[in-house]
Design a protein around this motif. Structure first.
Motif, mmCIF file in Angstrom:
data_model
loop_
_atom_site.group_PDB
_atom_site.id
_atom_site.type_symbol
_atom_site.label_atom_id
_atom_site.label_comp_id
_atom_site.label_asym_id
_atom_site.label_seq_id
_atom_site.Cartn_x
_atom_site.Cartn_y
_atom_site.Cartn_z
ATOM 1 N N ALA A 107 37.371 -28.653 -12.423
ATOM 2 C CA ALA A 107 37.573 -29.124 -13.654
ATOM 3 C C ALA A 107 36.468 -28.974 -14.644
ATOM 4 O O ALA A 107 36.182 -28.535 -15.771
ATOM 5 C CB ALA A 107 38.800 -30.068 -13.888
ATOM 6 N N SER A 127 34.792 -26.802 -18.000
ATOM 7 C CA SER A 127 34.731 -27.385 -19.012
ATOM 8 C C SER A 127 33.269 -27.825 -19.655
ATOM 9 O O SER A 127 33.184 -27.594 -20.921
ATOM 10 C CB SER A 127 35.720 -28.691 -19.409
ATOM 11 O OG SER A 127 35.088 -29.558 -18.420
ATOM 12 N N HIS A 129 42.725 -27.249 -17.202
ATOM 13 C CA HIS A 129 42.932 -28.477 -18.358
ATOM 14 C C HIS A 129 44.323 -28.514 -19.007
ATOM 15 O O HIS A 129 44.710 -29.350 -19.707
ATOM 16 C CB HIS A 129 41.927 -28.506 -19.540
ATOM 17 C CG HIS A 129 40.527 -29.032 -18.703
ATOM 18 N ND1 HIS A 129 39.892 -28.092 -17.939
ATOM 19 C CD2 HIS A 129 39.731 -30.006 -18.705
ATOM 20 C CE1 HIS A 129 38.660 -28.551 -17.511
ATOM 21 N NE2 HIS A 129 38.602 -29.755 -17.964
ATOM 22 N N ARG A 131 47.959 -35.014 -23.641
ATOM 23 C CA ARG A 131 47.820 -33.997 -23.188
ATOM 24 C C ARG A 131 49.389 -33.196 -23.540
ATOM 25 O O ARG A 131 49.277 -31.796 -23.919
ATOM 26 C CB ARG A 131 47.455 -33.670 -21.920
ATOM 27 C CG ARG A 131 47.049 -32.202 -21.327
ATOM 28 C CD ARG A 131 46.860 -32.194 -19.750
ATOM 29 N NE ARG A 131 46.082 -33.162 -19.155
ATOM 30 C CZ ARG A 131 44.788 -33.217 -19.198
ATOM 31 N NH1 ARG A 131 44.210 -32.133 -19.429
ATOM 32 N NH2 ARG A 131 44.228 -34.409 -18.626
#
Length: 415
Positions: free
Chosen positions: A60, A64, A300, A382
């Motif tokens: 992850a 990112s 994500h 989220r």
């Protein structure tokens, strides 16, 4: 202005596909999903101390922290050229109206976030959180995807939509970086590294190409791309170690690299034929960014449907209410004082743009790690970001009933 690159539509499809797969897996086998994206292949404590791949190296953070900055470089290039190049859409006085509407939308969304937090959020750890920066980043890729369905291919409103979404996203990233709690104020000194690296690139690579006495062999040598990749690496280290979002890492390259002299519009297809180093680098990454956005959605964009909570409502309220309201208030003030709206759009077209700016997904997800406490609150936020996408199809349906104005004497734009 030439038509926008077809890559934008592919970006949206890739991002949505990655997020859809991640959402499916996380709701069926959450343990397997989180074990996969949070797997640490090695001890990353030294990197953690430097805030590289923060808060630790895994799939992850690799996406990112190292891959997503390439996407931000592409959108940053477009907005930079709009500000500085001849016929740029944000050059001089042209920047006033879009910037005013973006800043008003950001301010209104932050105010709505704070008001709703005071009434709805009961978690003690939310008091000192900087979640008010979360609704700042409008999703340029998804907004353009739905905007094209609303306005049609080649409509002037699409360029305004891209301008405002990119401005909102980049300003949001910067705001989230400075709003995040600083554990060490001396970290800002790391920003000297990207300044030095970019300056070296300008004086050693760009400036020689501007000389009238340079030979063709020297010009070709100075125009190579691989030195900029090395310079970009040093920029990434410096920005990441300073505590700012690593997604901003490659932006110092923009004023340093040699670029074109004429703007054809944001993500214009004609840019693919330009040979300056900045456009060549951008063209080189246009294809890989499709994979990058798919991986970002996969790592994500997983929406835990069981995470619905107060922060979900707060996020939706800030995006769906605060952001469009702020944009429309600024547009109304501009009209009242006699200032033209961007590209001579009418208020109805600006209203659709304001609604599309309420889609927040890609860049706000970057700020999620530092803006809110971990666990349930982050997952609720989220989910709110994911649900914000629903305003896109809703506006498309509304446009079928009340289509935006077609300029007098012009044919309706092709879908």
């Amino acid at each position: 202005m030439t038509p926008a690159s077809p890559h934008l539509k592919n970006y949206a499809k890739a991002l949505l596909a990655g997020a859809a797969i991640a959402t499916l897996v996380v709701n069926i086998a959450p343990g397997t999903y989180y074990d996969a994206i949070e797997w640490h292949p090695f001890d990353s404590a030294p990197l953690y101390r430097l805030r590289l791949f923060y808060p630790g190296f895994n799939v992850a953070t690799f996406v990112s922290s190292l891959l997503l900055p390439i996407f931000v470089l592409l959108i940053g290039k477009e907005i930079w050229e709009a500000f500085v190049l001849e016929h740029g859409g944000l050059r001089g006085k042209l920047a006033f109206a879009p910037l005013a509407m973006v800043l008003s939308g950001m301010a209104a969304s932050a105010i709505v976030w704070q008001i709703l937090t005071a009434f709805l959020e009961t978690a003690e750890e939310a008091v000192d959180a900087t979640g008010w920066v979360m609704p700042f980043g409008s999703d340029m890729v998804l907004a353009f995807f739905f905007g094209r369905l609303i306005f049609g291919k080649g409509h002037a409103a699409l360029q305004v939509l891209l301008f405002m979404c990119i401005l909102d996203g980049l300003l949001g990233l910067i705001a989230s970086g400075f709003a995040a709690p600083a554990n060490n104020n001396m970290r800002v000194l790391w920003l000297i590294l990207p300044v030095v690296a970019a300056s070296y690139g300008y004086f050693k690579l760009t400036r020689p190409q501007l000389s009238l006495t340079i030979s063709e062999r020297q010009r070709q040598s100075a125009g190579k791309l691989w030195p900029w990749l090395v310079i970009g690496f040093f920029c990434w280290v410096g920005v990441s170690a300073s505590g700012l979002p690593p997604t901003l890492a490659f932006l110092p390259l923009l004023p340093a690299m040699m670029h074109g002299t004429h703007s054809f519009g944001l993500f214009a297809e004609a840019e693919g034929y330009l040979t300056d180093p900045l456009n060549r680098l951008s063209h080189f990454f246009m294809g890989p960014v499709t994979l990058i956005l798919f991986l970002f959605g996969l790592t994500h964009g997983a929406l835990d449907l069981g995470a619905f909570g107060p922060t979900t409502w707060i996020m939706l309220g800030a995006l769906w209410l605060g952001k469009p309201l702020g944009v429309l208030v600024a547009a109304g003030v501009l009209k009242a004082i006699g200032k033209p709206l961007p590209n001579r759009l009418n208020f109805k077209e600006i209203s659709y743009i304001a609604g599309l700016m309420a889609i927040g997904f890609t860049l706000p997800l970057v700020a999620l790690e530092t803006a809110l406490p971990g666990g349930a609150m982050q997952e609720a936020a989220r989910l709110g970001l994911g649900l914000s996408l629903l305003i896109g199809p809703a506006l498309v349906l509304l446009a079928r009933v009340q289509p935006p104005r077609t300029p007098r004497g012009a044919k309706p734009p092709r879908q």
